[in-house]
Design a protein around this motif. Structure first.
Motif, PDB file in Angstrom:
ATOM      1  N   LEU A  61     -27.430   5.723 -60.376  1.00  0.00           N
ATOM      2  CA  LEU A  61     -26.764   6.896 -60.317  1.00  0.00           C
ATOM      3  C   LEU A  61     -26.612   7.578 -61.573  1.00  0.00           C
ATOM      4  N   GLY A  62     -26.351   6.651 -62.570  1.00  0.00           N
ATOM      5  CA  GLY A  62     -26.352   7.164 -63.973  1.00  0.00           C
ATOM      6  C   GLY A  62     -24.739   7.314 -64.503  1.00  0.00           C
ATOM      7  N   MET A  63     -23.859   6.569 -63.427  1.00  0.00           N
ATOM      8  CA  MET A  63     -22.286   6.826 -63.944  1.00  0.00           C
ATOM      9  C   MET A  63     -22.042   6.031 -65.140  1.00  0.00           C
ATOM     10  N   ILE A  64     -21.004   6.278 -65.877  1.00  0.00           N
ATOM     11  CA  ILE A  64     -20.390   5.500 -66.834  1.00  0.00           C
ATOM     12  C   ILE A  64     -19.090   5.115 -66.330  1.00  0.00           C
ATOM     13  N   ILE A  65     -18.991   3.733 -66.074  1.00  0.00           N
ATOM     14  CA  ILE A  65     -17.869   2.984 -65.701  1.00  0.00           C
ATOM     15  C   ILE A  65     -17.053   2.928 -67.027  1.00  0.00           C
ATOM     16  N   THR A  66     -15.820   3.094 -67.200  1.00  0.00           N
ATOM     17  CA  THR A  66     -14.968   3.231 -68.359  1.00  0.00           C
ATOM     18  C   THR A  66     -13.616   2.249 -68.267  1.00  0.00           C
ATOM     19  N   THR A  67     -12.836   2.311 -67.073  1.00  0.00           N
ATOM     20  CA  THR A  67     -11.618   1.756 -67.323  1.00  0.00           C
ATOM     21  C   THR A  67     -11.436   0.960 -65.895  1.00  0.00           C
ATOM     22  N   SER A  68     -10.275   0.205 -65.907  1.00  0.00           N
ATOM     23  CA  SER A  68      -9.942  -0.670 -64.739  1.00  0.00           C
ATOM     24  C   SER A  68      -8.499  -0.832 -65.118  1.00  0.00           C
ATOM     25  N   ARG A  69      -7.447  -0.592 -63.966  1.00  0.00           N
ATOM     26  CA  ARG A  69      -6.382  -1.240 -64.012  1.00  0.00           C
ATOM     27  C   ARG A  69      -6.272  -2.329 -62.897  1.00  0.00           C
ATOM     28  N   ARG A  70      -5.636  -3.451 -63.483  1.00  0.00           N
ATOM     29  CA  ARG A  70      -5.723  -4.591 -62.519  1.00  0.00           C
ATOM     30  C   ARG A  70      -4.364  -5.262 -62.546  1.00  0.00           C
ATOM     31  N   ARG A  71      -4.303  -6.001 -61.197  1.00  0.00           N
ATOM     32  CA  ARG A  71      -2.953  -6.617 -61.192  1.00  0.00           C
ATOM     33  C   ARG A  71      -3.220  -8.061 -60.382  1.00  0.00           C
ATOM     34  N   ILE A  72      -2.835  -9.011 -60.796  1.00  0.00           N
ATOM     35  CA  ILE A  72      -3.093 -10.403 -60.210  1.00  0.00           C
ATOM     36  C   ILE A  72      -1.827 -11.059 -59.757  1.00  0.00           C
ATOM     37  N   THR A  73      -1.783 -11.668 -58.428  1.00  0.00           N
ATOM     38  CA  THR A  73      -0.683 -12.198 -57.784  1.00  0.00           C
ATOM     39  C   THR A  73      -1.162 -13.442 -57.125  1.00  0.00           C
ATOM     40  N   ALA A  74      -0.245 -14.331 -56.835  1.00  0.00           N
ATOM     41  CA  ALA A  74      -0.517 -15.455 -55.919  1.00  0.00           C
ATOM     42  C   ALA A  74       0.389 -15.017 -54.809  1.00  0.00           C
ATOM     43  N   GLU A  75      -0.525 -15.199 -53.737  1.00  0.00           N
ATOM     44  CA  GLU A  75      -0.096 -14.890 -52.394  1.00  0.00           C
ATOM     45  C   GLU A  75      -0.495 -15.659 -51.359  1.00  0.00           C
ATOM     46  N   LYS A  76       0.310 -15.774 -50.099  1.00  0.00           N
ATOM     47  CA  LYS A  76       0.044 -16.744 -49.081  1.00  0.00           C
ATOM     48  C   LYS A  76      -1.326 -16.257 -48.354  1.00  0.00           C
ATOM     49  N   ALA A  77      -2.027 -17.155 -48.171  1.00  0.00           N
ATOM     50  CA  ALA A  77      -3.272 -17.038 -47.377  1.00  0.00           C
ATOM     51  C   ALA A  77      -3.112 -16.352 -46.116  1.00  0.00           C
ATOM     52  N   ASP A  78      -4.028 -15.341 -45.754  1.00  0.00           N
ATOM     53  CA  ASP A  78      -3.754 -14.654 -44.471  1.00  0.00           C
ATOM     54  C   ASP A  78      -5.021 -15.142 -43.303  1.00  0.00           C
ATOM     55  N   ILE A  79      -5.117 -14.602 -42.477  1.00  0.00           N
ATOM     56  CA  ILE A  79      -5.950 -15.010 -41.191  1.00  0.00           C
ATOM     57  C   ILE A  79      -7.461 -15.123 -42.063  1.00  0.00           C
ATOM     58  N   LYS A  80      -7.858 -14.050 -42.532  1.00  0.00           N
ATOM     59  CA  LYS A  80      -9.334 -13.936 -43.031  1.00  0.00           C
ATOM     60  C   LYS A  80      -9.564 -14.863 -44.111  1.00  0.00           C
ATOM     61  N   ASP A  81      -8.382 -15.008 -44.985  1.00  0.00           N
ATOM     62  CA  ASP A  81      -8.981 -16.108 -45.902  1.00  0.00           C
ATOM     63  C   ASP A  81      -8.978 -17.388 -45.302  1.00  0.00           C
ATOM     64  N   LYS A  82      -8.180 -17.831 -44.207  1.00  0.00           N
ATOM     65  CA  LYS A  82      -8.465 -19.111 -43.654  1.00  0.00           C
ATOM     66  C   LYS A  82      -9.730 -19.225 -42.722  1.00  0.00           C
ATOM     67  N   GLU A  83     -10.342 -17.780 -42.356  1.00  0.00           N
ATOM     68  CA  GLU A  83     -11.253 -17.889 -41.707  1.00  0.00           C
ATOM     69  C   GLU A  83     -12.754 -18.099 -42.519  1.00  0.00           C
ATOM     70  N   TYR A  84     -12.500 -17.354 -43.869  1.00  0.00           N
ATOM     71  CA  TYR A  84     -13.876 -17.409 -44.462  1.00  0.00           C
ATOM     72  C   TYR A  84     -13.828 -17.944 -45.669  1.00  0.00           C
ATOM     73  N   LEU A  85     -12.841 -18.431 -46.388  1.00  0.00           N
ATOM     74  CA  LEU A  85     -12.821 -19.134 -47.569  1.00  0.00           C
ATOM     75  C   LEU A  85     -12.481 -20.795 -47.169  1.00  0.00           C
ATOM     76  N   ASP A  86     -13.244 -21.607 -48.244  1.00  0.00           N
ATOM     77  CA  ASP A  86     -13.212 -22.950 -48.394  1.00  0.00           C
ATOM     78  C   ASP A  86     -11.757 -23.267 -49.281  1.00  0.00           C
ATOM     79  N   LEU A  87     -10.467 -23.216 -48.424  1.00  0.00           N
ATOM     80  CA  LEU A  87      -9.306 -23.539 -48.984  1.00  0.00           C
ATOM     81  C   LEU A  87      -8.863 -25.058 -48.973  1.00  0.00           C
TER      82      LEU A  87
END
Length: 241
Positions: A171-197
């Motif tokens: 597509l030729g797009m120029i990606i420039t900036t990202s605004r990020r946030r990192i948190t620790a959270e309780k595992a939800d239903i999908k986390d428990k289903e799909y991730l090797d926790l």
């Protein structure tokens, strides 16, 4: 929109460093060598090198040249400071990685999606859910929303490989900036289903809004990580007052 020449050069040199062509302590080729190699002006090379300096990859040494100060952290997959796709992170890792797309569809943002992502209600979005495995272990659950009118033609097959490669090189797009946030959270239903926790009941959640050179937010991403399966690395550069 074509990518600026200095951004192409920045990415090429950055890839050379990440993939080990130049390692910690090495000096990069001279500006003249780069000018001849890339067929550009000295100012273009300087802009590319300045970007690398700001991200902590290199450090100019007076009278000597530009020295590589980047050092890959053993076992690390992701960096925090740069904008990097999973495919790009995997390319510099010795670990075996795989992506499985479990959801791929076009949606219209409702109030709940708008509040979560920042996209306006009624906006057409690609909605993608992917599981990332590292050395056979499911460590990351990615949820992505992409703006359809900025990322047209997206497919499930592209999502299984590299969306950013498609965005930048097709597509030729120029990606420039990202605004990020990192948190620790309780595992939800999908986390428990799909991730090797294992015995863990929490995850590290990284959310981000990503913008292009037009100032348009084209992506919202949420990556949920098994905490003992990933290491985030950031190089900070002190700004002169």
């Amino acid at each position: 929109m074509p990518r600026s020449k200095y951004e192409e050069i920045y990415k090429k040199i950055r890839d050379d460093i990440i993939l080990g062509k130049y390692t910690n302590g090495d000096y990069l080729p001279s500006e003249n060598e780069y000018v001849n190699h890339f067929g550009c002006t000295r100012n273009t090379i300087r802009r590319a090198l300045y970007m690398l300096e700001q991200e902590g990859f290199v450090l100019p040494q007076h009278g000597k040249g530009v020295q590589v100060i980047y050092k890959d952290e053993e076992g690390s997959i992701f960096t925090i400071g740069g904008i990097e796709s999973f495919a790009e992170a995997a390319a510099r890792s010795s670990q075996k990685v795989r992506t499985k797309v479990i959801t791929f569809r076009k949606i219209t943002a409702d109030k709940a999606v708008s509040l979560t992502t920042g996209f306006d209600i009624g906006t057409e979005l690609w909605f993608i859910e992917r599981i990332r495995t590292v050395d056979g272990r499911a460590l990351i659950f990615d949820t992505n929303y992409y703006l359809v009118n900025e990322v047209p033609g997206l497919t499930k097959e592209i999502a299984a490989k590299s969306v950013y490669n498609y965005i930048e090189n097709t597509l030729g797009m120029i990606i420039t900036t990202s605004r990020r946030r990192i948190t620790a959270e309780k595992a939800d239903i999908k986390d428990k289903e799909y991730l090797d926790l294992g015995t863990k009941d929490f995850i590290l959640c990284v959310t981000g809004q990503v913008f292009n050179s037009k100032g348009v937010m084209f992506e919202y991403t949420m990556s949920r990580h098994v905490p003992d399966g990933v290491c985030f690395v950031e190089t900070a550069v002190r700004q002169k007052k």
